[in-house]
Design an enzyme around this catalytic site. Structure first.
Site: not given
Length: 672
Positions: A226, A285, A448, A489-490
């Site tokens: 990220s 973050d 995750h 972002d991904h």
């Protein structure tokens, strides 16, 4: 008799073998011993400020050992435009003095065998860094580094065309962290009812007029994180895993890597626009902090919060006067102590700069719209939407933003934070407009943890926020002058998608694991979604854009392509998921997680306890001025260039008028 060896050929072969290594590389963007940073094939917006570093590597040992480990300290570098006369870096950029020579040593493992044997390769480095330069004329620039008596490294840079007209007054950039098309499809099925195969309602995303896709590779790996993916979106420059706002170098200091100007730094410098960030993560973050942060290590949280407020301090760099609206979690970086920069009280630091400070939803909603606003609502990441609305008992943890040993329950969600940010930014930006980034962070964080329902709940929260934001912009009469972009972002390992349904009642009744798998219905046995069907006695009061029943008998059967060993039963968990336990540094199935499920073998290294990111292209939705430019498939850096061009940030001269406007001076000021 031994054959004679061509030493040059041996050196080249060794270099090629190491350069092609996958797991470890000496320096990802520099396969040769002379490194140009930014490296070959990089693009720049006209006038975008950046740093340049040159490094000469001399390995002492290993397959690349060269020159007895002595780097060439007399290296030279030139730059030319469109085939013109090469000039020295100092002459070309009209620098007053040459930077001093820097020297250091680093080590690395050439492959997994070397790591197992603990035999690192040691590299000595000579380097120079040229700080805060810019290229103003569009075209192709060639940078040549000369070293070791005849060796050369060449980098080609491209400066994009000028774009000085501001077509959008405002930009709102929604980022669903880790969000893929498969997740959007699953979220739609959860919250929106179908009749004979036809959806009766749709996601807000489905109403956007333009859809494109972006490729998410980082600069030196095809799987990204990220930090550098956010940097690509905000700067137009790819970077390395864990790095943000910089091109990673090999120096020992993670704060001295070559920087590149971000979109909000340029927007403030040129136009004086307001800017803000909202996130359901802790505000330091990667995705929120990359708007203003410059560091090789995303974990430098305290330093990065200080940069957000005060700008880069160790070198001359663009100042933004701090964000106008800054909302999220992460009190550990604000409470005076080990988590804050230099142990300072950053609530007080922000307050001294004129910020209102809110520590709960009630305070946030009553904060004035004409003042800069800071809102930090818990110690770390905000609890996810499902736990705030469906399982509020999970909020009973010590999470208070003051650091007190008590829960944080008066929590805003993404919608409340985003709408408040729009009010503040619209008020403070005035005729110069604003830029807002709003992140649904726990789509990624829950993927995750393989907690699909909690991830999709946060995706639906983002979609609901987008719908409310469009309504807010209409109310303020600024929708037509606001570009709204929604992307990720991904991607994530949720690539096996929803593949059927699972009968949780039948699965629970089975005693052996193979029989439990027969509860899964595929093709004609997948049936219809029961999440949109009312259940007697169940009412969450969460509105039309969310499921009516999060725990039906027949649930979605979905999965990931990259995960550790774990159990699956596909139903929602009453508590946040912990799919693995650690023993001896390795991840094993957590038998307390989904105890009625069956074991699924993992596909990741045994040290990995969670799911990981994936290569998949991610969607880009656009609405408003310049929306037509976002169709097609393109690199993630193109998102930056499309937004920057729409904001008129590509100038052929050093523009600083914006900073002067926000400082109340009326005229531009020079670099700080």
């Amino acid at each position: 008799m031994l054959p004679r060896l061509d030493l040059a050929a041996v050196w080249l072969a060794a270099t090629a073998s190491v350069a092609s290594a996958q797991t470890y590389r000496r320096f990802g963007t520099c396969p040769s011993l002379g490194c140009v940073i930014p490296p070959d094939q990089q693009d720049f917006l006209p006038g975008q400020e950046f740093d340049i570093r040159f490094e000469i590597h001399a390995p002492q040992n290993g397959s690349e050992a060269f020159n007895n480990g002595v780097p060439d300290e007399k290296f030279t570098a030139t730059i030319s435009k469109d085939g013109g006369r090469p000039r020295s870096i100092g002459e070309f950029f009209k620098l007053r003095s040459e930077p001093s020579l820097e020297k250091w040593t680093f080590s690395w493992f050439e492959d997994l065998f070397a790591e197992d044997a603990n035999t690192p390769s040691v590299v000595n480095v000579a380097s120079k860094a040229y700080r805060r330069v810019a290229l103003y004329e569009p075209g192709t620039y060639t940078v040549t580094l000369n070293y070791f008596s005849g060796k050369k490294t060449t980098a080609e840079w491209t400066v994009r065309p000028l774009a000085t007209k501001k077509k959008a007054k405002n930009v709102i950039f929604f980022i669903g962290d880790g969000m893929t098309t498969n997740m959007i499809t699953a979220a739609r099925l959860l919250a929106h009812k179908t009749v004979n195969g036809k959806y009766q309602t749709l996601l807000s995303l489905d109403e956007f007029p333009v859809l494109g896709h972006q490729m998410t590779h980082s600069i030196d790996t095809f799987i990204t994180d990220s930090a550098n993916s956010a940097s690509a979106l905000y700067t137009g420059h790819k970077s390395t895993v864990n790095a943000l706002g910089v091109y990673a170098d090999t120096s020992p200091d993670p704060q001295d890597d070559p920087k590149v100007e971000t979109i909000v730094e340029m927007l403030f410098r040129i136009w004086g626009s307001a800017w803000g960030a909202v996130s359901t993560a802790f505000i330091a973050d990667a995705t929120p902090i990359a708007l203003s942060g410059h560091s090789r290590l995303r974990s430098q949280y305290g330093v990065l919060i200080d940069q957000a407020l005060n700008g880069v301090q160790n070198y001359s760099w663009t100042k933004t006067d701090g964000p106008d609206a800054y909302f999220g979690g992460g009190a550990d970086q604000f409470i005076a102590g080990p988590g804050s920069y230099q142990g300072k009280d950053y609530y007080a630091e922000f307050a001294e700069k004129g910020y209102s400070v809110s520590l709960n939803k009630t305070s946030l909603l009553s904060a004035p719209n004409d003042k800069k606003a800071l809102g930090i609502f818990c110690k770390n990441n905000l609890p996810v939407w499902i736990d705030r609305h469906i399982f509020p008992e999970n909020l009973e943890i010590n999470n208070d933003p003051t650091g007190a040993a008590k829960p944080a329950k008066d929590l805003p969600g993404l919608k409340e934070m985003t709408l408040k940010a729009v009010d503040v930014l619209h008020n403070r930006g005035g005729k110069e407009g604003f830029f807002l980034m709003s992140e649904a962070a726990s789509i990624d964080k829950q993927m995750h943890a393989l907690d699909y329902d909690r991830a999709l709940g946060d995706l639906l929260e983002m979609d609901d926020t987008i719908r409310a934001t469009i309504a807010k912009l209409k109310e303020l009469r600024i929708l037509d002058e606001t570009l709204i972009v929604v992307s990720a972002d991904h991607g994530h390992g949720f690539e096996t998608d929803v593949f059927g349904s699972s009968d949780t009642k039948y699965a629970e009744a089975q005693e052996d694991e193979r029989s439990k798998r027969n509860a899964i219905g595929v093709y004609q046995n997948s049936g219809l979604s029961q999440y949109t069907e009312p259940k007697p006695g169940v009412s969450y009061g969460t509105g039309a854009n969310f499921p009516m029943n999060w725990d039906p008998r027949y649930v979605l059967a979905a999965g990931v392509g990259a995960a550790p060993d774990r159990r699956e039963d596909f139903g929602i968990g009453a508590t946040p998921r912990a799919p693995t336990t650690s023993r001896g540094g390795e991840a094993y199935v957590n038998d307390q997680d989904r105890p009625n499920g069956f074991v699924v073998n993992g596909t990741l290294p045994t040290s990995e306890s969670q799911g990981v990111h994936s290569l998949t292209d991610v969607p880009v939705y656009a609405w408003g001025p310049c929306q037509e430019t976002f169709g097609g498939t393109y690199s993630n850096i193109e998102v930056f260039y499309k937004i920057a061009n729409c904001l008129g940030l590509a100038h052929g001269r050093n523009v600083t008028e914006g900073a002067g406007k926000r400082h109340g001076k009326g005229k531009g000021k020079g670099r700080e």
